[in-house]
Scaffold this active site. Structure first.
Site, mmCIF file in Angstrom:
data_model
loop_
_atom_site.group_PDB
_atom_site.id
_atom_site.type_symbol
_atom_site.label_atom_id
_atom_site.label_comp_id
_atom_site.label_asym_id
_atom_site.label_seq_id
_atom_site.Cartn_x
_atom_site.Cartn_y
_atom_site.Cartn_z
ATOM 1 N N SER A 11 58.240 14.641 27.275
ATOM 2 C CA SER A 11 57.341 15.274 26.309
ATOM 3 C C SER A 11 56.355 16.148 27.071
ATOM 4 C CB SER A 11 56.612 14.209 25.483
ATOM 5 O OG SER A 11 56.055 13.228 26.321
ATOM 6 N N GLU A 13 52.423 18.180 26.902
ATOM 7 C CA GLU A 13 51.121 18.212 26.216
ATOM 8 C C GLU A 13 50.452 19.581 26.352
ATOM 9 O OE1 GLU A 13 48.651 14.710 26.686
ATOM 10 O OE2 GLU A 13 46.912 16.012 27.059
ATOM 11 N N ALA A 48 36.314 16.213 20.082
ATOM 12 C CA ALA A 48 35.342 15.779 19.082
ATOM 13 C C ALA A 48 34.618 16.998 18.514
ATOM 14 C CB ALA A 48 34.346 14.831 19.729
ATOM 15 N N HIS A 73 47.074 14.789 18.769
ATOM 16 C CA HIS A 73 46.225 13.675 19.181
ATOM 17 C C HIS A 73 45.152 13.554 18.100
ATOM 18 C CE1 HIS A 73 47.163 14.122 23.763
ATOM 19 N NE2 HIS A 73 48.202 14.485 23.007
ATOM 20 N N ALA A 119 40.014 2.610 20.210
ATOM 21 C CA ALA A 119 41.329 3.099 19.759
ATOM 22 C C ALA A 119 42.093 2.034 18.962
ATOM 23 C CB ALA A 119 42.139 3.561 20.965
ATOM 24 N N TYR A 141 46.230 2.933 31.132
ATOM 25 C CA TYR A 141 45.544 3.325 32.372
ATOM 26 C C TYR A 141 45.987 2.446 33.545
ATOM 27 C CZ TYR A 141 42.725 5.779 28.993
ATOM 28 O OH TYR A 141 42.330 6.605 27.967
ATOM 29 N N HIS A 145 40.697 2.288 33.119
ATOM 30 C CA HIS A 145 39.816 3.266 32.487
ATOM 31 C C HIS A 145 38.464 3.234 33.201
ATOM 32 C CE1 HIS A 145 37.117 4.894 29.343
ATOM 33 N NE2 HIS A 145 38.150 5.669 29.111
ATOM 34 N N LYS A 161 45.575 -2.693 21.327
ATOM 35 C CA LYS A 161 46.100 -1.471 20.688
ATOM 36 C C LYS A 161 47.548 -1.675 20.270
ATOM 37 C CE LYS A 161 44.563 1.391 24.158
ATOM 38 N NZ LYS A 161 44.093 2.623 24.816
ATOM 39 N N PHE A 212 38.463 16.913 37.835
ATOM 40 C CA PHE A 212 38.995 16.222 36.673
ATOM 41 C C PHE A 212 39.335 14.769 37.018
ATOM 42 C CE2 PHE A 212 42.241 15.734 33.239
ATOM 43 C CZ PHE A 212 41.344 15.916 32.197
ATOM 44 N N HIS A 262 55.722 12.314 30.591
ATOM 45 C CA HIS A 262 54.913 13.145 29.700
ATOM 46 C C HIS A 262 54.168 14.143 30.576
ATOM 47 C CE1 HIS A 262 52.335 14.053 26.187
ATOM 48 N NE2 HIS A 262 51.312 14.028 27.024
HETATM 49 P P1 FAD Z 1 40.098 2.748 24.188
HETATM 50 O O1 FAD Z 1 41.431 2.137 24.262
HETATM 51 O O2 FAD Z 1 39.263 2.475 22.982
HETATM 52 O O3 FAD Z 1 39.296 2.315 25.509
HETATM 53 C C1 FAD Z 1 38.089 2.959 25.875
HETATM 54 C C2 FAD Z 1 37.259 2.036 26.788
HETATM 55 O O4 FAD Z 1 36.726 0.963 26.006
HETATM 56 C C3 FAD Z 1 38.074 1.351 27.907
HETATM 57 O O5 FAD Z 1 37.219 1.207 29.014
HETATM 58 C C4 FAD Z 1 38.433 -0.008 27.320
HETATM 59 O O6 FAD Z 1 38.635 -0.949 28.354
HETATM 60 C C5 FAD Z 1 37.184 -0.291 26.488
HETATM 61 N N1 FAD Z 1 37.391 -1.090 25.292
HETATM 62 C C6 FAD Z 1 38.433 -1.033 24.421
HETATM 63 N N2 FAD Z 1 38.268 -1.912 23.414
HETATM 64 C C7 FAD Z 1 37.078 -2.521 23.634
HETATM 65 C C8 FAD Z 1 36.325 -3.527 22.953
HETATM 66 N N3 FAD Z 1 36.782 -4.099 21.842
HETATM 67 N N4 FAD Z 1 35.129 -3.915 23.471
HETATM 68 C C9 FAD Z 1 34.653 -3.359 24.620
HETATM 69 N N5 FAD Z 1 35.335 -2.399 25.313
HETATM 70 C C10 FAD Z 1 36.514 -1.996 24.820
HETATM 71 N N6 FAD Z 1 40.511 12.486 24.911
HETATM 72 C C11 FAD Z 1 40.177 13.322 23.891
HETATM 73 O O7 FAD Z 1 38.979 13.469 23.568
HETATM 74 N N7 FAD Z 1 41.133 14.046 23.222
HETATM 75 C C12 FAD Z 1 42.449 13.924 23.508
HETATM 76 O O8 FAD Z 1 43.280 14.574 22.875
HETATM 77 C C13 FAD Z 1 42.842 13.026 24.550
HETATM 78 N N8 FAD Z 1 44.151 12.836 24.858
HETATM 79 C C14 FAD Z 1 44.504 11.883 25.780
HETATM 80 C C15 FAD Z 1 45.863 11.612 26.019
HETATM 81 C C16 FAD Z 1 46.249 10.647 26.934
HETATM 82 C C17 FAD Z 1 47.714 10.366 27.133
HETATM 83 C C18 FAD Z 1 45.256 9.932 27.671
HETATM 84 C C19 FAD Z 1 45.668 8.906 28.689
HETATM 85 C C20 FAD Z 1 43.910 10.203 27.461
HETATM 86 C C21 FAD Z 1 43.516 11.158 26.508
HETATM 87 N N9 FAD Z 1 42.177 11.428 26.235
HETATM 88 C C22 FAD Z 1 41.820 12.309 25.237
HETATM 89 C C23 FAD Z 1 41.122 10.741 26.977
HETATM 90 C C24 FAD Z 1 40.679 9.475 26.261
HETATM 91 O O9 FAD Z 1 40.160 9.766 24.992
HETATM 92 C C25 FAD Z 1 39.607 8.844 27.123
HETATM 93 O O10 FAD Z 1 40.181 8.278 28.280
HETATM 94 C C26 FAD Z 1 38.719 7.856 26.397
HETATM 95 O O11 FAD Z 1 37.595 7.619 27.226
HETATM 96 C C27 FAD Z 1 39.397 6.522 26.078
HETATM 97 O O12 FAD Z 1 40.297 6.624 25.047
HETATM 98 P P2 FAD Z 1 41.258 5.386 24.678
HETATM 99 O O13 FAD Z 1 42.000 5.751 23.488
HETATM 100 O O14 FAD Z 1 41.987 4.929 25.864
HETATM 101 O O15 FAD Z 1 40.112 4.302 24.305
#
Ligand code: FAD
Length: 281
Positions: A11, A13, A48, A73, A119, A141, A145, A161, A212, A262
């Protein structure tokens, strides 16, 4: 390509271009990648804030004119439930069937108001509203992360998730195969068998890659960093070295059984195509 996985899925991006000229270039890049890599889907990042959200929708519409499988996304950062509902309705209307669901990056203005905190809550929300309409991808990750309190917590939140309904995952990019192998071992120990596809970042520019990587927590191994620094004023050698490193990484990952790759194309077809062509030569 030698492979332990019978049918690796590829895929690519993109991010939403800011100008019409950028959009035209993107459509050309999409066609080039489509005819050579023939990816399972093209994904489009989501920022955002209202204007960038609209740009994702517009980019998806444009890319759909060339290929059916476009995966936007969607992030909950800075969004209300109502805004997310509207975006999901729009994607259903546009026949989108795959989403990459994320918490999202914290916006530059620092505002973090969101109805959903992480997420896993977003995945739950999408499943509740749309049942099985979408194939949902989430982020993984292998090098953790940057905000995570501990490796154990990070993996636990990844499992949340999957339990919320994710079908597959795409990783943050990395250059250490061992980190991915260890992550997959952890998944196996947790009886988790969704595909976790490595995210691949082509290496074309030293300054932007290091900036980055420092922000997103991806480690550039010392031997790569040193060599890239040495080639800082020699873009041709830097690109050749970067391509060689990433081709080896891709080959190792496929050999190790990765379910696909990807590519973070940065809207440029050529870097991904150079990797693709060498990988398949
Ligand atoms: P989560 O899974 O919610 O995790 C975020 C942080 O919170 C982690 O440190 C996790 O350990 C922690 N956490 C999770 N659940 C809890 C909980 N219940 N209590 C306390 N801590 C918790 N960003 C964008 O803005 N736009 C995009 O289009 C985008 N595309 C991406 C595509 C890919 C493939 C990847 C790998 C990243 C992308 N990102 C994007 C970046 C991503 O949004 C960031 O890394 C963001 O900081 C975390 O997103 P996540 O969905 O992994 O969050």
């Amino acid at each position: 390509m030698s492979s332990n996985t019978s049918n690796p899925v590829f895929s690519c991006e993109f991010f939403p271009p800011k100008t019409e000229a950028g959009m035209e270039k993107l459509l050309v890049a999409q066609k080039k990648l489509q005819s050579t890599v023939n990816p399972e889907f093209f994904s489009v990042t989501f920022g955002a804030g209202g204007s960038t959200r609209d740009r994702t929708l517009e980019t998806v519409k444009q890319l759909q004119t060339n290929s059916a499988n476009i995966a936007p996304h969607i992030s909950c950062m800075g969004s209300t439930r109502e805004q997310l509902n509207n975006v999901l309705d729009a994607y259903i209307e546009m026949d989108v069937t795959r989403l990459v669901a994320l918490r999202g990056d914290i916006p530059e203005d620092g505002s973090t108001h969101s109805d959903l905190a992480n997420a896993n809550e977003l995945v739950e929300f999408i499943r509740e509203k749309t049942k099985n309409h979408f194939h949902i991808e989430v982020a993984a990750y292998p090098e953790y992360h940057p905000e995570s309190a501990s490796p154990e917590d990070d993996f636990k939140y990844f499992l949340n998730k999957v339990e919320a309904g994710a079908d597959s995952a795409i990783t943050q990019y990395f250059y250490n195969v061992d980190a991915y192998s260890r992550f997959m071992e952890q998944c196996a120990r947790a009886n988790l068998d969704i595909p976790v596809v490595p995210g691949i970042m082509p290496i074309t520019n030293y300054a932007s890659l290091t900036r980055f990587s420092d922000n997103c927590g991806a480690e550039i191994p010392r031997w790569i960093r040193k060599q890239l620094a040495a080639y800082e004023n020699d873009p041709e050698s830097l690109r050749a070295f970067g391509t060689e490193v990433v081709v080896n990484l891709c080959a190792c990952l496929i050999k190790a059984g990765a379910p696909g790759l990807h590519f973070y194309t940065l809207n440029q077809a050529d870097a991904t195509l150079n990797i693709w062509n060498q990988l398949n030569s």
